[in-house]
Design an enzyme around this catalytic site. Structure first.
Site, PDB file in Angstrom:
ATOM      1  CG  HIS A 123       1.063  -0.466   4.897  1.00 31.14           C
ATOM      2  ND1 HIS A 123      -0.016  -1.371   5.272  1.00 31.14           N
ATOM      3  CD2 HIS A 123       0.864   0.723   4.816  1.00 31.14           C
ATOM      4  CE1 HIS A 123      -0.621  -0.490   5.689  1.00 31.14           C
ATOM      5  NE2 HIS A 123      -0.333   0.732   5.493  1.00 31.14           N
ATOM      6  CG  ASN A 173      -3.303   6.702   3.997  1.00 34.65           C
ATOM      7  OD1 ASN A 173      -3.172   5.349   4.169  1.00 34.65           O
ATOM      8  ND2 ASN A 173      -2.998   7.346   4.935  1.00 34.65           N
ATOM      9  CG  ASP A 214      -0.610  -4.439   5.055  1.00 36.83           C
ATOM     10  OD1 ASP A 214      -0.974  -4.097   4.032  1.00 36.83           O
ATOM     11  OD2 ASP A 214      -0.600  -3.911   6.257  1.00 36.83           O
ATOM     12  CG  ASN A 271      -5.819   4.202   6.819  1.00 36.43           C
ATOM     13  OD1 ASN A 271      -6.786   4.318   7.453  1.00 36.43           O
ATOM     14  ND2 ASN A 271      -4.951   4.619   7.481  1.00 36.43           N
TER      15      ASN A 271
END
Length: 202
Positions: A34, A81, A106, A127
Site C-alpha cells: 500500500h 483513507n 498502488d 480508498n
C-alpha cells in the site's frame, strides 16, 4: 522592535506541479504494498537530490525542479483513507489545479513491475483516490498506478494483502517499477504524457 530574527515563511513560493505519492505513515507500514506511492516519491526525490521531510497541510513535502518545472513532492501523513485532506489543502494553498497534481499509488490489479498511466479517471476502488476525488470534487488528476500484485486467492483479506510486504521474488520487479514511475513522472511533468504512456503502460 526587539530585533528578533523573523522566521522564514514560504508563502511566496509557487509551484508548477504537485506530485503526490500515497501511503500510510509509520514504521509498521514501511515498504508494504500500500506504500508503493511513498516509495515512488522516495525514488523521485533521490534522483532530484530532494528531501521530503518538511511538514505542512498534514503532509511531508519537499521541492525540486523536474524538466524545468518547479515541483512539490508530497507524502500525505493522514493515513491512506484520508489522503484527500492533504491533497486538497496543499493544492489550495499553492493554487495547483487537479490537472497539474500527479498521483502515484498502488494497484492490485497489476503485477509487480508493471505501471498504468492515465490522464484522469475514477477511483477504481482505491480508498486513497476515493478520498481525493471526493474532497476535491474532481477526477481530472493524472496518475501513475504501480502494480503490487493481486491477492493470492479470492478469499484472502484485502487489507491484510495490501499491508503485507513484498516477497523476495518481487523485489527486483518493484525496483524497476519505481524507477520507471519516477521516469514517467518526469515525462508527464515535462508535457510528454503520451510518451510516458507509450513507454511505460504495459
Amino acid at each position: 522592535m526587539f530585533g528578533f530574527a523573523k522566521k522564514k515563511k514560504d508563502f511566496g513560493q509557487s509551484f508548477d506541479w504537485l506530485i503526490v505519492g500515497l501511503g500510510n505513515p509509520g514504521l509498521e507500514y514501511e515498504e508494504t504494498r500500500h506504500n508503493a506511492g511513498f516509495l515512488a516519491i522516495d525514488e523521485l526525490a533521490e534522483r532530484q537530490g530532494a528531501s521530503v521531510k518538511k511538514l505542512k497541510c498534514k503532509s511531508l513535502y519537499g521541492d525540486c525542479e523536474i524538466a524545468g518545472q518547479k515541483c512539490l513532492l508530497c507524502k500525505p501523513q493522514t493515513f491512506m483513507n484520508n489522503s484527500g485532506e492533504a491533497v486538497r489543502d496543499l493544492a489550495a494553498f499553492y493554487k495547483i489545479p487537479p490537472e497539474r497534481t500527479l498521483l502515484l499509488f498502488d494497484d492490485i490489479s497489476l503485477e509487480p513491475g508493471r505501471l498504468r498511466i492515465r490522464r484522469k479517471g475514477s477511483d477504481g476502488g482505491h480508498n486513497g483516490i476515493k478520498s481525493i476525488l471526493y474532497l476535491t470534487g474532481s477526477d481530472a488528476f493524472p496518475r501513475i498506478k504501480i502494480g503490487v500484485g493481486k491477492k493470492p486467492h479470492p478469499d484472502y483479506d484485502l487489507a491484510k494483502w495490501v499491508l503485507s510486504r513484498f516477497g523476495p521474488e518481487e523485489i527486483e520487479p518493484m525496483k524497476t517499477a519505481l524507477q520507471n514511475a519516477a521516469a514517467a513522472a518526469a515525462l508527464i511533468v515535462g508535457g510528454e504524457t503520451d510518451k510516458a504512456m507509450n513507454r511505460y503502460n504495459r
